[in-house]
Motif scaffolding. Structure first.
Motif, PDB file in Angstrom:
ATOM      1  N   GLU A  92      36.091  58.490  12.728  1.00  0.00           N
ATOM      2  CA  GLU A  92      37.095  59.084  11.850  1.00  0.00           C
ATOM      3  C   GLU A  92      37.122  58.377  10.498  1.00  0.00           C
ATOM      4  O   GLU A  92      37.203  59.025   9.454  1.00  0.00           O
ATOM      5  N   LEU A  93      37.043  57.051  10.495  1.00  0.00           N
ATOM      6  CA  LEU A  93      36.998  56.311   9.234  1.00  0.00           C
ATOM      7  C   LEU A  93      35.783  56.709   8.408  1.00  0.00           C
ATOM      8  O   LEU A  93      35.891  56.963   7.203  1.00  0.00           O
ATOM      9  N   LYS A  94      34.626  56.783   9.052  1.00  0.00           N
ATOM     10  CA  LYS A  94      33.395  57.151   8.337  1.00  0.00           C
ATOM     11  C   LYS A  94      33.485  58.569   7.798  1.00  0.00           C
ATOM     12  O   LYS A  94      33.022  58.850   6.690  1.00  0.00           O
ATOM     13  N   ARG A  95      34.117  59.482   8.557  1.00  0.00           N
ATOM     14  CA  ARG A  95      34.287  60.858   8.094  1.00  0.00           C
ATOM     15  C   ARG A  95      35.122  60.892   6.814  1.00  0.00           C
ATOM     16  O   ARG A  95      34.909  61.735   5.944  1.00  0.00           O
ATOM     17  N   MET A  96      36.045  59.943   6.682  1.00  0.00           N
ATOM     18  CA  MET A  96      36.904  59.884   5.506  1.00  0.00           C
ATOM     19  C   MET A  96      36.327  58.996   4.398  1.00  0.00           C
ATOM     20  O   MET A  96      36.996  58.696   3.420  1.00  0.00           O
ATOM     21  N   GLY A  97      35.071  58.557   4.569  1.00  0.00           N
ATOM     22  CA  GLY A  97      34.396  57.794   3.530  1.00  0.00           C
ATOM     23  C   GLY A  97      34.621  56.297   3.543  1.00  0.00           C
ATOM     24  O   GLY A  97      34.257  55.601   2.592  1.00  0.00           O
ATOM     25  N   VAL A  98      35.199  55.775   4.628  1.00  0.00           N
ATOM     26  CA  VAL A  98      35.430  54.334   4.725  1.00  0.00           C
ATOM     27  C   VAL A  98      34.196  53.683   5.343  1.00  0.00           C
ATOM     28  O   VAL A  98      33.712  54.107   6.396  1.00  0.00           O
ATOM     29  N   ILE A  99      33.698  52.659   4.679  1.00  0.00           N
ATOM     30  CA  ILE A  99      32.523  51.932   5.169  1.00  0.00           C
ATOM     31  C   ILE A  99      33.006  50.840   6.115  1.00  0.00           C
ATOM     32  O   ILE A  99      33.893  50.041   5.768  1.00  0.00           O
ATOM     33  N   THR A 100      32.449  50.804   7.310  1.00  0.00           N
ATOM     34  CA  THR A 100      32.804  49.780   8.295  1.00  0.00           C
ATOM     35  C   THR A 100      31.585  48.920   8.607  1.00  0.00           C
ATOM     36  O   THR A 100      30.446  49.334   8.377  1.00  0.00           O
ATOM     37  N   GLU A 101      31.851  47.734   9.131  1.00  0.00           N
ATOM     38  CA  GLU A 101      30.771  46.924   9.680  1.00  0.00           C
ATOM     39  C   GLU A 101      30.338  47.564  10.996  1.00  0.00           C
ATOM     40  O   GLU A 101      30.968  48.505  11.480  1.00  0.00           O
ATOM     41  N   GLU A 102      29.324  47.026  11.603  1.00  0.00           N
ATOM     42  CA  GLU A 102      28.899  47.497  12.915  1.00  0.00           C
ATOM     43  C   GLU A 102      29.923  47.068  13.966  1.00  0.00           C
ATOM     44  O   GLU A 102      30.526  45.994  13.859  1.00  0.00           O
ATOM     45  N   ILE A 103      30.117  47.901  14.971  1.00  0.00           N
ATOM     46  CA  ILE A 103      30.995  47.539  16.088  1.00  0.00           C
ATOM     47  C   ILE A 103      30.390  46.339  16.803  1.00  0.00           C
ATOM     48  O   ILE A 103      29.181  46.279  17.023  1.00  0.00           O
TER      49      ILE A 103
END
Length: 129
Positions: A92-103
């Motif tokens: 969901e974060l990635k769909r909204m354009g938020v870049i995350t680290e790897e799980i």
């Protein structure tokens, strides 16, 4: 010794009020409790509810100085939110354009977690329950 009952709130100072308000309400989904503009301080104050249990106060001030947040700087390291499904939340974060680290997996608890940043670079952790 003090007897602390719980954490009442966290206060965050942002550089762009509208951008941070959108991030915390529309991306993270926090509920607005109260919003005021303090003309004498040229400052917004937004009280946000974290699942009706905790509160974040989001402040804006004119030209706040930058704060070093990493790597491993002194002071508040990050804020963490407990969630039920980390994989779904990251999607969901990635769909909204938020870049995350790897799980990754906490080596001591075996729980999954991920980090990302708010618009001002404040580290945020999602921790799977």
């Amino acid at each position: 010794m003090l007897k602390l009952n719980s954490i009442h709130h966290l206060a965050i100072i942002c550089s762009d009020y509208e951008v941070s308000k959108h991030f915390y309400t529309e991306i993270l989904g926090l509920k607005i409790l109260n919003e005021v503009y303090r003309a004498d301080r040229n400052s917004h104050k937004l009280d946000l509810s974290v699942n009706g249990r905790y509160q974040i106060e989001l402040f804006s001030f004119p030209d706040p100085p930058e704060r070093v947040s990493g790597p491993e700087a002194r002071g508040l390291r990050h804020i963490a939110f407990e969630i039920d499904d980390l994989t779904q939340s990251v999607s969901e974060l990635k769909r909204m354009g938020v870049i995350t680290e790897e799980i990754r997996v906490d080596e001591y608890t075996g729980k999954k977690l991920v980090f990302f940043s708010d618009p001002d670079g404040l580290p945020i952790e999602l921790y799977e329950s």
